[in-house]
Design an enzyme around this catalytic site. Structure first.
Site, PDB file in Angstrom:
ATOM      1  N   ARG A  26      -1.203 -13.413  -4.230  1.00 36.83           N
ATOM      2  CA  ARG A  26      -1.857 -12.100  -4.316  1.00 36.83           C
ATOM      3  C   ARG A  26      -3.061 -11.982  -3.383  1.00 36.83           C
ATOM      4  NH1 ARG A  26      -0.199  -9.502  -9.032  1.00 36.83           N
ATOM      5  NH2 ARG A  26      -1.932  -8.075  -8.819  1.00 36.83           N
ATOM      6  N   GLU A 470      13.428  -2.660   9.197  1.00 41.71           N
ATOM      7  CA  GLU A 470      13.153  -3.841   8.391  1.00 41.71           C
ATOM      8  C   GLU A 470      13.026  -5.090   9.285  1.00 41.71           C
ATOM      9  OE1 GLU A 470      11.979  -4.319   5.681  1.00 41.71           O
ATOM     10  OE2 GLU A 470      12.487  -6.376   5.130  1.00 41.71           O
TER      11      GLU A 470
END
Ligand code: M6R
Length: 592
Positions: A26, A470
């Protein structure tokens, strides 16, 4: 973003460090821990990875209450001074925070005007000073008063020296609460907690939680008790400790995860919407960010081949502030690997407010997204830990294809035979992808050839264009090479000016109806000196071909992205990048 953790229980220091290692995805700009012992609260923080923090904590440090943080910098540079936790001036409070305190400037001004000195450039430190200022003789009252002064998104864990409780404040940033026989835990991620507890609760917005070693109580910001349900949680896989890079491991899992995505889709009841509801739908949105948005882009290109209603892919952060029409005829799919992306969750809130139906497509069950949406579909990709999303994209596409095929069938846009054909065709994908994976030596060789490119452009037409997007996102985020994606036909309207020796163009050419046009685009860039790599089941002149097997036309997006994921991986490796933790990024973006 950031990962926060707090616990009451034995071995609080060792377990908090373990949790921070798990939460490192994170944010990995800095890490820190605060430990309460008989003499007060001690802080340790370091720039960089949790490993550095471990080395900075003397072995004799012990406590049964600790809070910890892994940081992804938003306010203030990356340095030790800006690392969490933060003390109040009198050191009776220490806090960790995930989110953004939007009114921190005015709060800072008020605090500074009564003589409070700030040691950091962060918004978060404000909270520690407010807690001290608001303290009279009850910590709960001080926490409540502080909660009422904050605006923005926040999950905050508070340690204090006055009582033995651990406190948390939550609004719009993820906070999971866990309990076991000997302690209580606060954390950003349910998967991190599942190794210690078998029961968890997802804290609702605008609550304060108070934990002791036996129980956790919740209050609204006025101090009224709030009832929150705990539910059983299965022990998730251990996140730390993979050999090698997570990104490669996760790419190699794709064939098996695709099998599971299909099986899981049917086992969990398929679309699970009444035919009557689907009939009413006049507009479909596919909303997400980054890779999740790209899967919406691809799914929309496929759905346009089946459905005659509007199927509109939208970037979540744009959806929130633009005026896309929403009404009770709107079905919106929200795509998110983490289920915690703030932009995506805000977009859900907007669709709900305006009367649309909200449908989550995620692999993180018990995430905030699952709680705000009307319906949830698991994509069965399991945990993904490399910052660059790979297997989740493939599983999102399988799941979206199945969902949109079912919608098309229920709306009478395709017949049962077509629907069955699409569903069955998915079964060939794992073998087709295995074939691509077994060619990885060729992709690695190509990576060596293009790693010094001045720029890499990805081009494609129709359903190959989202794959180009992508592929480009993957390459830029982990190799730091400048890269862009274009619909191939658009090059001649400007971008062709950038083609020269040293530039690489990756052409995705799977749409059989576009072969001639793609050959033309390839020739245009090759003539100007660009090196061309082509991903296709067909062959093209003047290109280095990454050949892929022939599959059903609806499935190319799921297959042709795999060589691009590997190409990005090998280029980044050859450039010596940290592929799992690229600079400036974090896995889960829980701030707008
Ligand atoms: O968890 P989410 O799928 O909502 O995340 C969305 C994006 O932040 C994410 O896909 C990001 O673009 C990845 N790093 C791309 O590899």
């Amino acid at each position: 973003m950031c990962g926060i953790f707090g616990m009451l229980g034995q071995n609080a220091v060792a377990d908090t460090l373990k949790a921070l290692k798990t939460l490192e995805y994170r944010g990995y700009d800095s890490a820190g821990i605060a430990v309460k012992d008989g003499n007060g609260i001690k802080l340790f923080k370091t720039v960089g990875r949790v490993e550095n923090l471990k080395d900075a904590i003397p072995s004799e440090v012990y406590g049964t209450l600790a809070i910890g943080h892994t940081r992804w910098a938003t306010h203030g540079e990356v340095c030790q001074g800006n690392a969490h936790p933060f003390y109040s001036a009198d050191k009776n409070f220490a806090i960790v925070h995930n989110g953004i305190i939007e009114n921190h400037l005015s709060l800072k001004y008020q605090l500074s005007s009564v003589g409070v000195d700030f040691s950091s450039q962060t918004d978060s430190e404000t909270v520690a000073h407010l807690l001290q200022k608001n303290y009279k003789n009850s910590v709960l009252d001080s926490v409540l008063a502080t909660a009422n002064q904050l605006e923005g998104s926040f999950a905050i864990v508070v340690a204090n020296t006055y009582d033995d409780n651990l406190y948390a404040i939550k609004n719009k940033s993820p906070l999971v609460v866990g309990i076991n026989r000997d302690g209580a835990y606060f954390c950003s991620d349910v998967r991190c907690l599942s190794r210690w507890v078998d029961k968890v609760a997802v804290a609702p917005d605008n609550v304060v939680a108070v934990a002791n070693r036996q129980s956790v109580a919740f209050y609204d910001f006025k101090g009224n008790p709030v009832s929150v349900k705990f539910f059983a949680v299965e022990n998730a896989e251990e996140i730390s400790g993979a050999d090698g890079d997570y990104m490669l491991k996760e790419i190699l899992e794709i064939p098996e995860k695709i099998r599971q995505a299909k099986q899981g889709y049917f086992k969990s009841g398929g679309l699970s919407l009444p035919a009557k509801t689907v009939h009413r739908v006049k507009r479909i949105y596919l909303i997400g960010c980054g890779t999740a948005y790209n899967s919406g882009l691809e799914a929309a290109a496929i759905a346009r081949k089946m459905l005659s209603i509007d199927v509109i892919p939208v970037i979540a952060s744009e959806f929130i502030y633009d005026n896309y029409p929403v009404d009770s005829y709107t079905l919106a799919f929200f795509i998110s690997q983490s289920g915690e992306t703030a932009d995506t969750i805000r977009a859900v809130e907007k669709v709900r407010e305006q009367g649309g139906f909200t449908y989550a497509v995620t692999n993180t069950q018990a995430s905030s997204l699952c709680f705000v949406c009307d319906k949830v579909k698991n994509i069965y990709a399991d945990g993904e830990y490399a910052v660059a999303s790979t297997k989740a994209y493939n599983c999102q596409l399988v799941t979206l294809l199945l969902l949109l095929t079912d919608v098309s069938y229920l709306k009478g846009a395709i017949d049962d035979e077509t629907r069955k054909k699409i569903v069955e065709s998915i079964d060939v994908l794992p073998t087709a992808i295995d074939k691509v994976l077994s060619n990885s030596y060729q992709i690695a060789k190509l990576a060596e050839e293009i790693k010094d490119s001045s720029a890499v452009f990805f081009i494609g037409r129709t359903a190959d264009y989202p794959t180009a997007c992508e592929g480009s996102l993957k390459l830029k985020e982990i190799s730091y090479i400048h890269s862009e994606a274009y619909p191939a036909g658009e090059l001649k309207h400007g971008t062709l000016a950038l083609m020269e020796k040293g530039v690489t163009v990756v052409a995705i050419a799977c749409d059989s109806l576009q072969i001639d046009k793609m050959a033309l685009s390839i020739s245009e860039v090759a003539t100007r000196g660009a090196k061309v790599v082509c991903v296709s089941p067909y062959s093209f002149e003047n290109t280095a071909l990454l050949s892929i097997p022939v599959v059903n036309r609806y499935l190319y997006g799921i297959l042709s992205v795999v060589p691009l994921q590997l190409l990005a991986y090998y280029v980044a490796k050859r450039l010596g990048r940290d592929v799992d933790k690229p600079r400036n990024l974090a896995k889960s973006v829980t701030v707008e």
